[in-house]
Write a protein that holds these residues in place. Structure first.
Motif, PDB file in Angstrom:
ATOM      1  N   ALA A 185      18.306 -35.825 -16.864  1.00 24.90           N
ATOM      2  CA  ALA A 185      16.791 -35.071 -16.612  1.00 24.90           C
ATOM      3  C   ALA A 185      16.358 -35.259 -15.184  1.00 24.90           C
ATOM      4  CB  ALA A 185      15.893 -35.764 -17.571  1.00 24.90           C
ATOM      5  N   ALA A 186      15.543 -34.283 -14.489  1.00 22.04           N
ATOM      6  CA  ALA A 186      14.931 -34.313 -13.251  1.00 22.04           C
ATOM      7  C   ALA A 186      13.877 -35.510 -13.484  1.00 22.04           C
ATOM      8  CB  ALA A 186      14.506 -33.138 -12.832  1.00 22.04           C
ATOM      9  N   GLU A 187      13.736 -36.186 -12.366  1.00 19.51           N
ATOM     10  CA  GLU A 187      12.728 -37.030 -12.297  1.00 19.51           C
ATOM     11  C   GLU A 187      11.253 -36.275 -11.953  1.00 19.51           C
ATOM     12  OE1 GLU A 187      13.067 -38.461  -7.789  1.00 19.51           O
ATOM     13  OE2 GLU A 187      13.837 -40.018  -9.496  1.00 19.51           O
ATOM     14  N   PRO A 188      10.406 -36.859 -12.667  1.00 22.28           N
ATOM     15  CA  PRO A 188       8.916 -36.164 -12.174  1.00 22.28           C
ATOM     16  C   PRO A 188       8.620 -36.529 -10.844  1.00 22.28           C
ATOM     17  CG  PRO A 188       8.378 -37.892 -13.587  1.00 22.28           C
ATOM     18  CD  PRO A 188       9.963 -37.983 -13.734  1.00 22.28           C
ATOM     19  N   PRO A 189       8.062 -35.442  -9.914  1.00 24.44           N
ATOM     20  CA  PRO A 189       7.617 -35.737  -8.787  1.00 24.44           C
ATOM     21  C   PRO A 189       6.530 -36.736  -8.494  1.00 24.44           C
ATOM     22  CG  PRO A 189       7.582 -33.353  -9.117  1.00 24.44           C
ATOM     23  CD  PRO A 189       7.939 -34.090 -10.420  1.00 24.44           C
ATOM     24  N   ALA A 190       6.334 -37.612  -7.525  1.00 26.28           N
ATOM     25  CA  ALA A 190       5.022 -38.342  -7.218  1.00 26.28           C
ATOM     26  C   ALA A 190       3.855 -37.618  -7.075  1.00 26.28           C
ATOM     27  CB  ALA A 190       5.575 -39.274  -5.953  1.00 26.28           C
ATOM     28  N   GLY A 191       2.742 -38.278  -7.269  1.00 24.74           N
ATOM     29  CA  GLY A 191       1.536 -37.393  -7.395  1.00 24.74           C
ATOM     30  C   GLY A 191       1.321 -37.489  -5.770  1.00 24.74           C
ATOM     31  N   LEU A 192       0.416 -36.295  -5.455  1.00 22.82           N
ATOM     32  CA  LEU A 192       0.158 -36.152  -4.025  1.00 22.82           C
ATOM     33  C   LEU A 192      -1.195 -35.980  -3.826  1.00 22.82           C
ATOM     34  CD1 LEU A 192       2.583 -33.006  -3.269  1.00 22.82           C
ATOM     35  CD2 LEU A 192       2.933 -35.408  -2.811  1.00 22.82           C
ATOM     36  N   GLY A 193      -2.325 -36.360  -4.969  1.00 25.91           N
ATOM     37  CA  GLY A 193      -3.383 -36.390  -4.677  1.00 25.91           C
ATOM     38  C   GLY A 193      -4.439 -37.633  -4.959  1.00 25.91           C
ATOM     39  N   ARG A 194      -5.224 -37.534  -5.589  1.00 21.37           N
ATOM     40  CA  ARG A 194      -6.037 -39.043  -5.834  1.00 21.37           C
ATOM     41  C   ARG A 194      -5.388 -39.645  -6.665  1.00 21.37           C
ATOM     42  NH1 ARG A 194     -11.702 -39.985  -7.265  1.00 21.37           N
ATOM     43  NH2 ARG A 194     -11.876 -41.659  -8.900  1.00 21.37           N
ATOM     44  N   ALA A 195      -5.317 -41.165  -6.208  1.00 21.62           N
ATOM     45  CA  ALA A 195      -4.386 -42.001  -6.879  1.00 21.62           C
ATOM     46  C   ALA A 195      -5.195 -42.803  -8.097  1.00 21.62           C
ATOM     47  CB  ALA A 195      -4.025 -43.348  -5.851  1.00 21.62           C
ATOM     48  N   ALA A 196      -6.527 -42.768  -8.141  1.00 18.79           N
ATOM     49  CA  ALA A 196      -7.025 -43.580  -9.314  1.00 18.79           C
ATOM     50  C   ALA A 196      -7.399 -42.457 -10.323  1.00 18.79           C
ATOM     51  CB  ALA A 196      -8.414 -44.204  -8.679  1.00 18.79           C
ATOM     52  N   PRO A 197      -7.361 -42.817 -11.591  1.00 16.51           N
ATOM     53  CA  PRO A 197      -7.463 -42.050 -12.741  1.00 16.51           C
ATOM     54  C   PRO A 197      -9.239 -41.862 -12.743  1.00 16.51           C
ATOM     55  CG  PRO A 197      -6.074 -44.004 -13.425  1.00 16.51           C
ATOM     56  CD  PRO A 197      -6.503 -44.311 -11.978  1.00 16.51           C
ATOM     57  N   PRO A 198      -9.420 -40.932 -13.512  1.00 16.48           N
ATOM     58  CA  PRO A 198     -10.930 -40.621 -13.341  1.00 16.48           C
ATOM     59  C   PRO A 198     -11.541 -41.460 -14.274  1.00 16.48           C
ATOM     60  CG  PRO A 198      -9.527 -38.879 -14.492  1.00 16.48           C
ATOM     61  CD  PRO A 198      -8.841 -39.690 -13.880  1.00 16.48           C
ATOM     62  N   VAL A 199     -13.068 -41.531 -14.186  1.00 20.43           N
ATOM     63  CA  VAL A 199     -13.811 -42.313 -14.949  1.00 20.43           C
ATOM     64  C   VAL A 199     -14.282 -41.785 -16.329  1.00 20.43           C
ATOM     65  CG1 VAL A 199     -15.805 -43.981 -15.221  1.00 20.43           C
ATOM     66  CG2 VAL A 199     -14.554 -43.625 -13.007  1.00 20.43           C
ATOM     67  N   THR A 200     -14.670 -40.689 -16.256  1.00 17.77           N
ATOM     68  CA  THR A 200     -15.077 -39.642 -17.317  1.00 17.77           C
ATOM     69  C   THR A 200     -14.259 -38.565 -17.369  1.00 17.77           C
ATOM     70  OG1 THR A 200     -16.657 -38.452 -16.131  1.00 17.77           O
ATOM     71  CG2 THR A 200     -17.452 -40.682 -16.893  1.00 17.77           C
ATOM     72  N   GLY A 201     -14.629 -37.896 -18.860  1.00 17.56           N
ATOM     73  CA  GLY A 201     -13.674 -36.710 -19.050  1.00 17.56           C
ATOM     74  C   GLY A 201     -14.338 -35.568 -17.855  1.00 17.56           C
ATOM     75  N   TRP A 202     -15.633 -35.370 -17.608  1.00 17.99           N
ATOM     76  CA  TRP A 202     -15.853 -34.551 -16.629  1.00 17.99           C
ATOM     77  C   TRP A 202     -15.466 -34.782 -15.371  1.00 17.99           C
ATOM     78  CZ3 TRP A 202     -17.344 -29.666 -17.634  1.00 17.99           C
ATOM     79  CH2 TRP A 202     -18.034 -28.942 -16.386  1.00 17.99           C
ATOM     80  N   ASP A 203     -15.143 -35.910 -14.893  1.00 16.63           N
ATOM     81  CA  ASP A 203     -14.551 -36.320 -13.773  1.00 16.63           C
ATOM     82  C   ASP A 203     -13.126 -35.762 -13.592  1.00 16.63           C
ATOM     83  OD1 ASP A 203     -17.009 -37.820 -12.686  1.00 16.63           O
ATOM     84  OD2 ASP A 203     -15.867 -39.728 -13.311  1.00 16.63           O
ATOM     85  N   ALA A 204     -12.582 -36.238 -14.522  1.00 16.52           N
ATOM     86  CA  ALA A 204     -11.184 -35.400 -14.960  1.00 16.52           C
ATOM     87  C   ALA A 204     -11.290 -33.976 -14.451  1.00 16.52           C
ATOM     88  CB  ALA A 204     -10.431 -35.675 -16.151  1.00 16.52           C
ATOM     89  N   VAL A 205     -12.103 -33.325 -15.265  1.00 13.26           N
ATOM     90  CA  VAL A 205     -12.081 -31.862 -15.003  1.00 13.26           C
ATOM     91  C   VAL A 205     -12.424 -31.154 -13.697  1.00 13.26           C
ATOM     92  CG1 VAL A 205     -13.515 -29.714 -15.577  1.00 13.26           C
ATOM     93  CG2 VAL A 205     -12.742 -31.509 -17.544  1.00 13.26           C
ATOM     94  N   THR A 206     -13.452 -31.993 -12.866  1.00 17.74           N
ATOM     95  CA  THR A 206     -13.912 -31.912 -11.628  1.00 17.74           C
ATOM     96  C   THR A 206     -12.866 -31.881 -10.604  1.00 17.74           C
ATOM     97  OG1 THR A 206     -16.191 -32.658 -12.075  1.00 17.74           O
ATOM     98  CG2 THR A 206     -15.382 -32.416  -9.755  1.00 17.74           C
ATOM     99  N   LEU A 207     -12.248 -33.002 -10.771  1.00 24.86           N
ATOM    100  CA  LEU A 207     -10.904 -33.360 -10.049  1.00 24.86           C
ATOM    101  C   LEU A 207      -9.643 -32.345 -10.077  1.00 24.86           C
ATOM    102  CD1 LEU A 207     -10.366 -37.178 -10.415  1.00 24.86           C
ATOM    103  CD2 LEU A 207     -11.168 -36.121  -8.162  1.00 24.86           C
ATOM    104  N   ALA A 208      -9.462 -31.993 -11.450  1.00 25.71           N
ATOM    105  CA  ALA A 208      -8.464 -30.920 -11.295  1.00 25.71           C
ATOM    106  C   ALA A 208      -8.781 -29.550 -10.860  1.00 25.71           C
ATOM    107  CB  ALA A 208      -8.198 -30.914 -12.694  1.00 25.71           C
ATOM    108  N   ARG A 209     -10.134 -29.288 -10.758  1.00 26.97           N
ATOM    109  CA  ARG A 209     -10.912 -28.029 -10.421  1.00 26.97           C
ATOM    110  C   ARG A 209     -10.971 -28.044  -9.071  1.00 26.97           C
ATOM    111  NH1 ARG A 209     -14.724 -26.225 -15.301  1.00 26.97           N
ATOM    112  NH2 ARG A 209     -12.970 -25.951 -16.934  1.00 26.97           N
ATOM    113  N   ASP A 210     -10.851 -29.164  -8.305  1.00 28.72           N
ATOM    114  CA  ASP A 210     -11.105 -29.131  -6.763  1.00 28.72           C
ATOM    115  C   ASP A 210     -10.397 -28.267  -5.902  1.00 28.72           C
ATOM    116  OD1 ASP A 210     -11.482 -30.027  -3.958  1.00 28.72           O
ATOM    117  OD2 ASP A 210     -11.528 -32.226  -4.681  1.00 28.72           O
TER     118      ASP A 210
END
Length: 461
Positions: free
Chosen positions: A244-269
């Motif tokens: 299997a191919a290995e997943p790429p490393a993350g290129l964006g924010r390193a810390a997980p979001p605090v709230t669900g809405w934070d996650a949505v905001t980060l993904a839509r940035d």
């Protein structure tokens, strides 16, 4: 109209040419012994004379030459049409040579490259000429089932059955600029037909070919494609499945979001890294495929093959836009081709969801999504998926590998967008933030629920 070149000149474009213009190291396959009645099977008056004149004019004794040669680093069976010989038309002798070439390819486990320039089936042989299309289609299907890639280079002109078998039936289709391409030849089209529709450029726009390539770039392009497509598990003696191919490393924010809405905001940035950045970081080289072969393309879905750590990996990547039906069909085409060639697949998931306007419904959104789900569910090769942004409902899940999906810290996956969930639940719009938390859509939530295998670390760690 593109410049028309002979069958041997076309081979020389791929292999290089000697001082006298002949192809370099092209080993022509022996032609099958043919027994032909005077003036052919229909006793068509003057047919033998037409063939004699064509042979004198071109130096060939049939409309196709077949042989083996190295293109770049890869040995391949080359099939090249001579348009100067009765318009490159297919007759019984042509079918005999094509069948012998495909058989040789399967016996030697070689890819097939077709350099096509043909006006279709030969009228002087009637239905017996037309039946050659069934022979060619069978040989192509047997070669496909053997896990051997087929590349078509479409020259000017390519029409009729030659386009509908060797051309449109290939795994990767390249065309020379300005080449006439279409099932209908120039003399049988409606008088008011748009001539542009029958060009290489129009076929590219409609998703029927993968690229328009200038002659001077053709050798390197075909050589690169052959290298990419011939390194799969089906090329190994035991045919073992690839790692299997290995997943790429993350290129964006390193810390997980605090709230669900934070996650949505980060993904839509809009500043968040998108698919192009991930593909550029992951692959040292890559080549795209284009279109769904049904008349559609989706610029928001990138598909193709690339080199990662010295091996070929197929990729299908969403770019953060609603996915069109053509995008799902192209991704399914990519996955099935990789599966047949024994190549691992990487998918990048990033979409607010499937396009849901009226045009998408008319274009078969549901059927296209269903087909992609099926392609992933039945793939024998390993598929690795990375969620890099928005994971909007089934439109995103369709590209996610069952049991092998990963996520970046700046992503989310949800059964539905928080705003839409709020509306469906008849809550006030301002409760969308709270609903996001209830949906458990953060990467760490997805991990605890078993939806993903892990959260990838940032690049460089």
């Amino acid at each position: 109209m593109a410049e028309r070149i002979s069958a041997r000149q076309a081979v020389a474009v791929l292999t290089g040419a000697t001082a006298d213009g002949a192809p370099v190291a092209f080993t022509e396959l022996p032609a099958p012994k043919d027994v032909s009645a005077p003036d052919g099977p229909l006793a068509w008056q003057g047919y033998d004379e037409s063939r004699a004149r064509a042979a004198a004019r071109t130096g060939e004794d049939e409309s196709v030459i077949c042989g083996t040669a190295r293109v770049g680093d890869t040995e391949a069976v080359l099939i090249s049409f001579e348009f100067g010989y009765l318009g490159g038309s297919l007759g019984e002798r042509t079918g005999n040579r094509l069948e012998a070439a495909y058989t040789h390819a399967r016996e030697r486990r070689l890819p097939v490259v077709s350099l096509i320039a043909t006006g279709g089936s030969r009228m002087q042989e009637g239905m017996l000429a037309l039946l050659q299309l069934q022979r060619v289609a069978r040989q192509s299907a047997l070669t496909r089932a053997a896990g051997l890639p087929q590349i078509a280079v479409v020259r000017d002109p390519t029409t009729g059955g030659g386009w509908a078998t060797l051309g449109a039936g290939a795994d990767v289709i390249l065309a020379l600029p300005g080449a006439q391409i279409g099932f209908a030849g120039s003399r049988v089209r409606p008088p008011d037909a748009d001539p542009y529709a029958y060009t290489a450029e129009a076929q590219l726009t409609a998703g029927h070919i993968d690229a328009v390539v200038r002659p001077e770039a053709l050798r390197d392009t075909v050589g690169h494609w052959l290298t990419l497509l011939t390194g799969g598990a089906t090329a190994t003696p035991d045919g073992a499945l690839p790692v299997a191919a290995e997943p790429p490393a993350g290129l964006g924010r390193a810390a997980p979001p605090v709230t669900g809405w934070d996650a949505v905001t980060l993904a839509r940035d809009p500043r968040r890294p998108r698919a192009e950045a991930y593909l550029d970081a992951y692959f040292t080289s890559r080549a795209p495929i284009n279109g769904d072969r049904c008349g559609g393309t989706d610029p928001g879905t990138l598909c193709g093959f690339g080199v990662h750590d010295g091996r070929t990996v197929a990729y299908a990547a969403q770019c953060g836009t609603p996915v069109l039906p053509a995008g799902y069909r192209t991704a399914a085409r990519l996955i099935r081709l990789a599966d047949r060639l024994g190549l691992p697949v990487l998918t990048l998931v990033d979409t607010p969801g499937a396009a849901n306007d009226a045009e998408a419904e008319r274009s078969g959104a549901g059927a296209a999504i269903a087909d992609l789900f099926a392609a992933l569910a039945t793939a024998r090769v390993p598929v690795t998926s990375l969620l890099i942004g928005e994971g909007g409902s089934g439109g995103a899940l369709a590209l996610a590998a069952p049991g092998n999906t990963w996520a970046t810290p700046d992503s989310y996956f949800s059964v539905i967008a928080p705003e839409l969930a709020t509306a469906i639940l008849k809550r006030p719009p301002e409760e969308a933030r709270a609903t996001a938390g209830q949906l458990k859509l953060r990467p760490q939530d997805l991990l605890s629920l078993g939806v993903i295998r892990g959260i990838v670390p940032p690049a460089g760690t």
